[in-house]
Structure formats: C-alpha cells, structure tokens
Design an enzyme around this catalytic site. Structure first.
Site, PDB file in Angstrom:
ATOM      1  N   GLU A   1      35.428 -26.050  64.533  1.00  0.00           N
ATOM      2  CA  GLU A   1      36.366 -26.750  65.436  1.00  0.00           C
ATOM      3  C   GLU A   1      35.753 -27.378  66.685  1.00  0.00           C
ATOM      4  O   GLU A   1      36.298 -27.237  67.769  1.00  0.00           O
ATOM      5  CB  GLU A   1      37.484 -25.778  65.862  1.00  0.00           C
ATOM      6  CG  GLU A   1      38.235 -25.162  64.699  1.00  0.00           C
ATOM      7  CD  GLU A   1      39.340 -24.190  65.137  1.00  0.00           C
ATOM      8  OE1 GLU A   1      39.433 -23.874  66.322  1.00  0.00           O
ATOM      9  OE2 GLU A   1      40.108 -23.748  64.270  1.00  0.00           O
TER      10      GLU A   1
ATOM     11  N   GLU B   1      41.096 -22.171  54.728  1.00  0.00           N
ATOM     12  CA  GLU B   1      42.119 -21.356  55.403  1.00  0.00           C
ATOM     13  C   GLU B   1      43.524 -21.800  54.986  1.00  0.00           C
ATOM     14  O   GLU B   1      44.426 -21.925  55.804  1.00  0.00           O
ATOM     15  CB  GLU B   1      41.955 -21.465  56.927  1.00  0.00           C
ATOM     16  CG  GLU B   1      40.544 -21.169  57.408  1.00  0.00           C
ATOM     17  CD  GLU B   1      40.386 -21.151  58.930  1.00  0.00           C
ATOM     18  OE1 GLU B   1      41.397 -21.100  59.639  1.00  0.00           O
ATOM     19  OE2 GLU B   1      39.233 -21.198  59.385  1.00  0.00           O
TER      20      GLU B   1
HETATM   21  C1  GLA Z   1      41.407 -21.021  63.057  1.00  0.00           C
HETATM   22  C2  GLA Z   1      40.177 -20.166  62.855  1.00  0.00           C
HETATM   23  C3  GLA Z   1      40.496 -18.912  62.094  1.00  0.00           C
HETATM   24  C4  GLA Z   1      41.765 -18.272  62.558  1.00  0.00           C
HETATM   25  C5  GLA Z   1      42.883 -19.261  62.502  1.00  0.00           C
HETATM   26  C6  GLA Z   1      44.180 -18.636  62.918  1.00  0.00           C
HETATM   27  O1  GLA Z   1      41.757 -21.758  61.989  1.00  0.00           O
HETATM   28  O2  GLA Z   1      39.139 -20.822  62.193  1.00  0.00           O
HETATM   29  O3  GLA Z   1      39.447 -18.023  62.260  1.00  0.00           O
HETATM   30  O4  GLA Z   1      41.609 -17.773  63.855  1.00  0.00           O
HETATM   31  O5  GLA Z   1      42.564 -20.314  63.385  1.00  0.00           O
HETATM   32  O6  GLA Z   1      44.313 -17.341  62.491  1.00  0.00           O
END
Ligand code: GLA
Length: 340
Positions: A137, A247
């Site tokens: 990020e 994710e």
């Molecule tokens: C981001 C992070 C994850 C997690 C999510 C929310 O996507 O990469 O590690 O913290 O937020 O749970």
C-alpha cells in the site's frame, strides 16, 4: 452448530488445475475454523501475526510465537504460506523511525534496520513461506492531485522513494527462492491501477527483484465493476509477473453505506453475492495462466475484519461459507463453475 463432517466438494481440489485457494488465518481461527480450512484451502496468510509491530515491537525484541504457530499449522497440513507483510505504513512501531535520542532516525539507520528486520523474518520462515508481500500500500489514493503518486509516510519522508526497491533487494538477499510481491487495495480503480502499474514497471526497469502483483480485492456487491477488474488484470498481466488475489472479500454493503439494522443478510444480497463470486471466478479462470493464487481475507462469515470496518460492530457476510461454516449460494456457483 459448526458442522464437522463435510459433504460438499473441496474447493482446493476443484481448482487444483487453476490456482491455489487461500485464507487469512490467526491463532484463534486455526482452531475454530480448522476443519473448514484444512478441507477447502491449500494456502494461508497470517492476518496480523507477521506484520512489523507483531514480530518486532522493540528494537531488541522479536516476538515470533504466534507467527510460528501459524507456520507450524501450514506445515502440519501441507499448506502453502504467503508472508504478509514487510513494509507498510500501518502496524509498524514508532521506534523504527526514531534515533533513540529524541530525534528522527536518518536514512542510513532506517535502511539498516529494515535490512536487519527482513533478514531475520524472511530468513526464519524460509522453509515455509514461499512468497512475501514485501511492500504493502505505498500508492496514494488521492485522485484529485494528479501529481501525487506515493502515499506520504515516515518511510518516504526519511528514506526517499528507494525504500521500496531496497526492501525487495533485502528480501531477495534473505531468501533468493522467495517470490516477492507488491500488494495494494483499490487496485482495480483505473487511476490507482495505473499508478501501481507505473511503480512496478519502474522497479522492473531498475532491475529490482520483484515477481508478483497482489490485488487485495477488498470489494463489495457494487464496486468495482467487472469491467474494471478485467482491465486491471489485463494491465498488470502486461508486466509479465505472477498475479494473485491476496485479500478477497465481497462486503454486502456499499463502502459509503453505514446502515446497522441488519441481523442477517437478505436473500437478495446472498443472490447478488453468488452472482458476483461466480462472475469473478469465471474471470479468474480465464486468466489462470498468470494467476497463482486466490486468497480470501478470512474463510467463513463467523469471523471477518469487516465486522469492525468501516462501521464498528456491524456484522458483515463477505465469504462463501456462512457463520456455521456451511456453503453459501456463492460456494455452489463457484463449485459448479469449476466442473464446466
Ligand atoms: C489491508 C492489509 C491487511 C489487513 C486489511 C484489513 O488490506 O493489507 O493486512 O490489515 O487491510 O484487515
């Protein structure tokens, strides 16, 4: 009641020829969701336990216990494990950016600490973790400012833009076999997509060891559009790297929706979610040659970070298994698709 014997087909078996099926886990869910995890999934990611603050809260203190348990679970059940994450602006301790004398750390000190952290962590899990989200990020979401490209952070402020390249180099040094990923969210929105592409392309041009792009895929029933998801996959695929959904969850609420009145998902939501999961998996299968794994950010609706975000204490139902670990309509659609 959590069902312990499972009648439905195993997702990891159904998708064996396509990509790995992963889940984010923690020390509680490897117990509470154990039979579901071991039956349907062949890859795990530590939800929080391998983040900087969890592993390295003070300069001289490493706390590996929880991460070791998760790595042990992966080994015991012959699951692959993704490492998450080495460099991030969140869940990172303050000491890292301080010089111990009341002032900020300088570039040399910060990079030295980064190298030593990555060496210790990547080195420790070398036999279990086959890929790492090295940098998480760092792209800015600010679409108004056309010049803004990287997210403001202590990393950027102190070390300048090449903390990114350095992190990949240190990770490669610590485990030359590991696949190294850049990971981000809103990855399918055109503006952010182009920025992520630009960053990764420039790393490749500099000869930085990077092998993959992680699309976090925190999506909802309304956004992003399938066209944008397809366009993002195509654009990232041009880089010639492995892509992974890292994710995945499909919230039943629009991001702006703050309603708190629902005790159960409506039939309409479940149907829409099933249609969307089916469409997403159909698309992913089309691109299976460049997609190595699809990891959900959890496994079943009894536990999701979305119960606390963006509305604290509001239940959400983002997965393909329900709160009792039974298959939802979305599971049925994905399973049927694999057989076609
Ligand atoms: C981001 C992070 C994850 C997690 C999510 C929310 O996507 O990469 O590690 O913290 O937020 O749970």
């Amino acid at each position: 009641m959590i069902s312990s014997t499972r009648q439905e087909a195993s997702l990891k078996e159904l998708y064996k020829g396509d990509f790995q099926i992963g889940a984010a886990v923690n020390p509680v869910t490897i117990e509470s969701q154990k039979s579901l995890l071991t039956y349907h999934f062949n890859s795990i990611t530590a939800e929080n336990e391998m983040k900087f603050s969890s592993l390295h809260p003070q300069e001289e203190v490493y706390t590996f216990q929880d991460a070791d348990r998760l790595a042990g679970f992966a080994k015991e059940h012959q699951m692959a494990m993704r490492g998450h994450t080495l460099v991030w602006h969140n869940q990172t301790p303050d000491w890292l950016f301080e010089n111990g004398q009341g002032g900020p750390a300088d570039r040399a000190l910060l990079l030295e600490r980064l190298r030593s952290h990555i060496g210790a962590v990547v080195g420790r899990y070398k036999d279990t973790v086959y890929c790492w989200d090295v940098v998480n990020e760092v792209i800015s979401d600010d679409t108004a400012d056309k010049e803004t490209f990287l997210r403001p952070s202590k990393w950027l402020e102190i070390a300048g833009i090449d903390f990114i390249a350095k992190a990949f180099e240190y990770a490669h040094e610590a485990d030359p076999k590991a696949l190294l990923f850049y990971n981000d969210y809103n990855e399918s929105h055109p503006c952010k997509r182009d920025r992520i592409y630009r960053l990764v392309r420039s790393l490749l041009d500099q000869g930085v060891p990077i092998h993959g792009v992680g699309l976090q895929a925190h999506w909802n029933l309304f956004d992003p559009s399938l066209d944008d998801i397809r366009a993002a996959i195509e654009k990232y695929a041009e880089l010639g790297l492995q892509l992974q959904l890292t994710e995945l969850d499909l919230s039943v609420f629009r991001f702006e929706d703050r309603r708190t009145d629902l005790l159960h998902p409506s039939e309409e939501m479940l149907e829409r979610q099933a249609e969307l999961y089916e469409a997403v998996f159909r698309l992913l299968r089309e691109y299976r040659d460049c997609i190595g794994a699809v990891t959900f950010w959890g496994a079943a609706d009894d536990y999701t970070w979305l119960d606390g975000f963006p509305v604290r204490g509001r239940k959400n139902w983002p997965f393909i298994f329900d709160e009792s670990h039974r298959p939802k309509p979305a599971y049925e659609r994905i399973a049927a698709l694999a057989n076609r």
